[in-house]
Write an enzyme that holds these catalytic residues in place. Sequence first.
Site, mmCIF file in Angstrom:
data_model
loop_
_atom_site.group_PDB
_atom_site.id
_atom_site.type_symbol
_atom_site.label_atom_id
_atom_site.label_comp_id
_atom_site.label_asym_id
_atom_site.label_seq_id
_atom_site.Cartn_x
_atom_site.Cartn_y
_atom_site.Cartn_z
ATOM 1 N N ASN A 123 0.903 -0.776 5.963
ATOM 2 C CA ASN A 123 1.316 -1.502 4.757
ATOM 3 C C ASN A 123 1.946 -2.794 5.239
ATOM 4 O O ASN A 123 2.799 -2.766 6.123
ATOM 5 C CB ASN A 123 2.337 -0.661 3.982
ATOM 6 C CG ASN A 123 2.905 -1.406 2.792
ATOM 7 O OD1 ASN A 123 2.253 -2.280 2.231
ATOM 8 N ND2 ASN A 123 4.121 -1.058 2.407
ATOM 9 N N GLY A 124 1.538 -3.923 4.678
ATOM 10 C CA GLY A 124 2.123 -5.200 5.078
ATOM 11 C C GLY A 124 1.056 -6.180 5.520
ATOM 12 O O GLY A 124 -0.132 -6.006 5.219
ATOM 13 N N LYS A 171 -3.116 -5.069 -19.701
ATOM 14 C CA LYS A 171 -2.758 -5.738 -18.448
ATOM 15 C C LYS A 171 -3.796 -6.788 -18.074
ATOM 16 O O LYS A 171 -3.468 -7.835 -17.548
ATOM 17 C CB LYS A 171 -2.627 -4.688 -17.342
ATOM 18 C CG LYS A 171 -2.070 -5.223 -16.038
ATOM 19 C CD LYS A 171 -0.610 -5.613 -16.156
ATOM 20 C CE LYS A 171 -0.093 -6.380 -14.961
ATOM 21 N NZ LYS A 171 1.139 -7.126 -15.248
ATOM 22 N N CYS A 211 0.841 -1.196 0.000
ATOM 23 C CA CYS A 211 0.000 0.000 0.000
ATOM 24 C C CYS A 211 0.874 1.243 0.000
ATOM 25 O O CYS A 211 2.080 1.167 0.205
ATOM 26 C CB CYS A 211 -0.880 0.008 1.239
ATOM 27 S SG CYS A 211 -1.781 -1.535 1.455
ATOM 28 N N GLU A 258 8.789 -18.879 -20.482
ATOM 29 C CA GLU A 258 8.538 -17.542 -19.941
ATOM 30 C C GLU A 258 9.553 -16.538 -20.491
ATOM 31 O O GLU A 258 9.197 -15.403 -20.823
ATOM 32 C CB GLU A 258 8.571 -17.601 -18.400
ATOM 33 C CG GLU A 258 8.352 -16.297 -17.681
ATOM 34 C CD GLU A 258 7.023 -15.597 -17.985
ATOM 35 O OE1 GLU A 258 6.149 -16.183 -18.641
ATOM 36 O OE2 GLU A 258 6.880 -14.426 -17.583
ATOM 37 N N ARG A 263 1.028 2.142 -5.953
ATOM 38 C CA ARG A 263 1.233 1.101 -4.944
ATOM 39 C C ARG A 263 -0.077 0.438 -4.526
ATOM 40 O O ARG A 263 -0.068 -0.592 -3.825
ATOM 41 C CB ARG A 263 1.896 1.696 -3.699
ATOM 42 C CG ARG A 263 3.269 2.233 -3.922
ATOM 43 C CD ARG A 263 3.845 2.781 -2.634
ATOM 44 N NE ARG A 263 4.026 1.743 -1.646
ATOM 45 C CZ ARG A 263 5.127 1.014 -1.511
ATOM 46 N NH1 ARG A 263 6.137 1.235 -2.308
ATOM 47 N NH2 ARG A 263 5.220 0.086 -0.592
ATOM 48 N N LYS A 265 8.522 -13.192 -22.656
ATOM 49 C CA LYS A 265 8.950 -11.821 -22.298
ATOM 50 C C LYS A 265 9.590 -11.148 -23.508
ATOM 51 O O LYS A 265 9.348 -9.979 -23.782
ATOM 52 C CB LYS A 265 9.964 -11.831 -21.136
ATOM 53 C CG LYS A 265 9.437 -12.226 -19.789
ATOM 54 C CD LYS A 265 8.544 -11.199 -19.129
ATOM 55 C CE LYS A 265 7.100 -11.414 -19.472
ATOM 56 N NZ LYS A 265 6.253 -12.119 -18.559
ATOM 57 N N GLU A 286 6.863 -10.229 -26.144
ATOM 58 C CA GLU A 286 5.933 -9.135 -25.829
ATOM 59 C C GLU A 286 6.631 -7.799 -25.630
ATOM 60 O O GLU A 286 6.051 -6.758 -25.918
ATOM 61 C CB GLU A 286 5.021 -9.484 -24.654
ATOM 62 C CG GLU A 286 5.662 -9.603 -23.311
ATOM 63 C CD GLU A 286 4.659 -9.956 -22.211
ATOM 64 O OE1 GLU A 286 3.503 -9.548 -22.271
ATOM 65 O OE2 GLU A 286 5.070 -10.662 -21.263
ATOM 66 N N TRP A 306 -3.842 -1.628 -1.280
ATOM 67 C CA TRP A 306 -3.859 -2.811 -2.147
ATOM 68 C C TRP A 306 -4.283 -3.938 -1.229
ATOM 69 O O TRP A 306 -3.519 -4.387 -0.379
ATOM 70 C CB TRP A 306 -2.473 -3.069 -2.748
ATOM 71 C CG TRP A 306 -2.443 -4.224 -3.688
ATOM 72 C CD1 TRP A 306 -1.915 -5.464 -3.453
ATOM 73 C CD2 TRP A 306 -2.956 -4.258 -5.028
ATOM 74 N NE1 TRP A 306 -2.070 -6.259 -4.559
ATOM 75 C CE2 TRP A 306 -2.698 -5.552 -5.537
ATOM 76 C CE3 TRP A 306 -3.599 -3.327 -5.840
ATOM 77 C CZ2 TRP A 306 -3.072 -5.929 -6.824
ATOM 78 C CZ3 TRP A 306 -3.967 -3.712 -7.117
ATOM 79 C CH2 TRP A 306 -3.704 -4.989 -7.594
ATOM 80 N N HIS A 325 13.971 -33.366 -32.894
ATOM 81 C CA HIS A 325 12.756 -33.782 -33.593
ATOM 82 C C HIS A 325 12.248 -32.673 -34.511
ATOM 83 O O HIS A 325 11.084 -32.682 -34.919
ATOM 84 C CB HIS A 325 11.687 -34.190 -32.576
ATOM 85 C CG HIS A 325 12.131 -35.307 -31.697
ATOM 86 N ND1 HIS A 325 12.252 -36.604 -32.141
ATOM 87 C CD2 HIS A 325 12.548 -35.319 -30.399
ATOM 88 C CE1 HIS A 325 12.694 -37.373 -31.144
ATOM 89 N NE2 HIS A 325 12.888 -36.603 -30.087
HETATM 90 O O1 M6R Z 1 -4.197 -11.548 -15.122
HETATM 91 P P1 M6R Z 1 -3.779 -12.891 -15.635
HETATM 92 O O2 M6R Z 1 -2.662 -13.487 -14.832
HETATM 93 O O3 M6R Z 1 -4.926 -13.847 -15.741
HETATM 94 O O4 M6R Z 1 -3.221 -12.630 -17.083
HETATM 95 C C1 M6R Z 1 -2.814 -13.696 -17.887
HETATM 96 C C2 M6R Z 1 -2.024 -13.216 -19.067
HETATM 97 O O5 M6R Z 1 -2.801 -12.344 -19.845
HETATM 98 C C3 M6R Z 1 -0.730 -12.517 -18.642
HETATM 99 O O6 M6R Z 1 0.065 -13.339 -17.866
HETATM 100 C C4 M6R Z 1 0.077 -12.081 -19.880
HETATM 101 O O7 M6R Z 1 0.535 -13.206 -20.548
HETATM 102 C C5 M6R Z 1 1.231 -11.166 -19.459
HETATM 103 N N1 M6R Z 1 1.223 -9.971 -20.234
HETATM 104 C C6 M6R Z 1 2.553 -11.795 -19.643
HETATM 105 O O8 M6R Z 1 3.598 -10.944 -19.312
#
Ligand code: M6R
Length: 626
Positions: A106-107, A621, A2, A495, A27, A499, A502, A77, A518
């Site tokens: 906060n915490g 997001k 927070c 992963e 935050r 990254k 994206e 938060w 393969h």
């Molecule tokens: O909010 P969520 O964790 O359900 O979102 C899932 C994906 O949309 C999310 O992880 C997306 O792949 C990210 N942008 C990856 O960095």
Amino acid sequence: MCGIVGYVGHRPALDVVLAGLRRLEYRGYDSAGVALPHSGGLAVERKAGALVNLEQRLDEIGRDTFTGTAGIGHTRWATHGPPTDRNAHPHRSGPADAGKTAVVHNGIIENYLPLRAELEALDIWAESDTDTEIAAHLVALAYAGRAADPSTKGDLPASVRSVALRLEGAFTLVVTHADEPDTIVAARRSSPLVLGLGEGETFLASDVAAFIEFTRNAVELGQDQVVTITRDGYDVTDFRGEPVAVSPFEVTWDLAAAEKGGHDYFMLKEIEEQPTAIADTLRGHLVDGRIVLDEQRLTDQDLRDVDKVFVVACGTAYHSGLLAKYAIEHWTRLPVEIEVASEFRYRDPVLDRSTLVVAISQSGETADTLEALRHAKDQKARVLAICNTNGAQIPRESDAVIYTHAGPEIGVAATKTFTAQVAANYLVGLALAQARGTKYPDEVVREFHELEAAPKAVETVLESLGEARALGQLLADSKAVLFLGRHVGYPVALEGALKLKELAYMHAEAFAAGELKHGPIALIEPGLPVIVVMPSPKGRAVLHSKLLSNIQEIKARGARTVVLAEAGDETVKPFADHLFELPPISTLLQPLVATVPLQVIAAEIARARGYDVDKPRNLAKSVTVE
Ligand code: M6R
């Protein structure tokens, strides 16, 4: 995570506190609130939602009682209790002192339940669902001389110290009291708190962004310290009241950088927050030697009845789910299937009331995951959510929840929520192993403690981020990058590739290294960067030697190898064009350390290419459409 602001000075405190909260809204933005001493009492207002809701509310009721030059404020938060007006901070005391004490926090206070029971025995009843409110009541009792040690009567710093000594967990507590209108007292343990030192005014905040428009002279509070601020300065002690020397510093960041902890992008700050995100996610989940979930509407018998687990999630959350499979199968011997949520419900998966579906989502609002969850519930399966957003739709519709306490993630690319999800997944595995007896209680506790030590290992990796950045610079001109891993290194490779796609809009593919011959090996051409996640030579010797062969195969075909390997692993050195050393850690925990340099490499490549790391093109997001 927070946002907290406190102020004592010569300006209208409400303006200073609201300005600070605006800077700290990143935050937390579930709710906001302020408390100012006024005419022997406290003027308090709190409102669910963004800060603007609080400001509108203050306009509606009039700001006449909020005219003092001292006050505290908070943006929340949510951790304990949904984001409502009632759960918004500040929380104030009740009958013990007629509501004269207000607290922002906060915490996570881990032992708030026994403390709440203690208050109830004194006929003091909490009005909110939060862990914070008990601190307000306890300080009020101490200040009123009604605590076990009456010597704190009328002494606000001593009262706060006495309460801090009783709290377990992580907390920054900031306290205002109607009888001490020119003093604010704060306590800090494992949660940030900085002082701002102005001319005839003193500030308190979760970070310097809240006050650098007023002063650049700051002091960072240390662990287990209590500070008392007045307009003339400050006094710092430890929790026992012993004076502590502190060193003021000058903040050289501009305002925009200050919000991002001195970085150009929130994502880079969030990468650095991973040790805290993991630690906060684990906090409070081991109680009296047993793993406990956050919101559990499932009994131990329900968990014992589970005969199959499905994990559903999207994107990064899906990659964390792949790791859940390794842990849950290993610890519980239950079969685990993992599927991207958007595919799950369209292929008629076999589910019944003995199936546990684990739905993982940072936002808790992802439409694909939500629909998968609803499909599972229609088939009578039980659903356990792993979520970063208290009160979101996915946890609301689930039978049990584990929250990842990573705090708000501003960068669209998930970083700290990934590692926090991995920690939460492992908690699910341990909770199942405990309920089903596939691990002895002492083994569960041992695994938990090992998990608790992981943030330290992540900190070690963060110390070498300069090397990861340099690697990013070296790879910035590449056309494509391949990633290889085996076992838990495979989700890490996936992963890392996500990254890079994206953030840097670069073609990136991840393969289970055994699949290389393969087909994908045809992609290898001279100079193509291939990032390899090596297992520990001690942890999984068989996999290690297999991956070593894979590196040699690609090296022989001219690939430029970037190898992430355990520190001291000499065997990989002859085949690594670039080596990034990882601290030794057990097999299941290696993803927590190995993912971090891949996040940094992707961000660095994106920066080198001139892209906005926090807001990659075409992405949102939270994806609330299927
Ligand atoms: O909010 P969520 O964790 O359900 O979102 C899932 C994906 O949309 C999310 O992880 C997306 O792949 C990210 N942008 C990856 O960095």
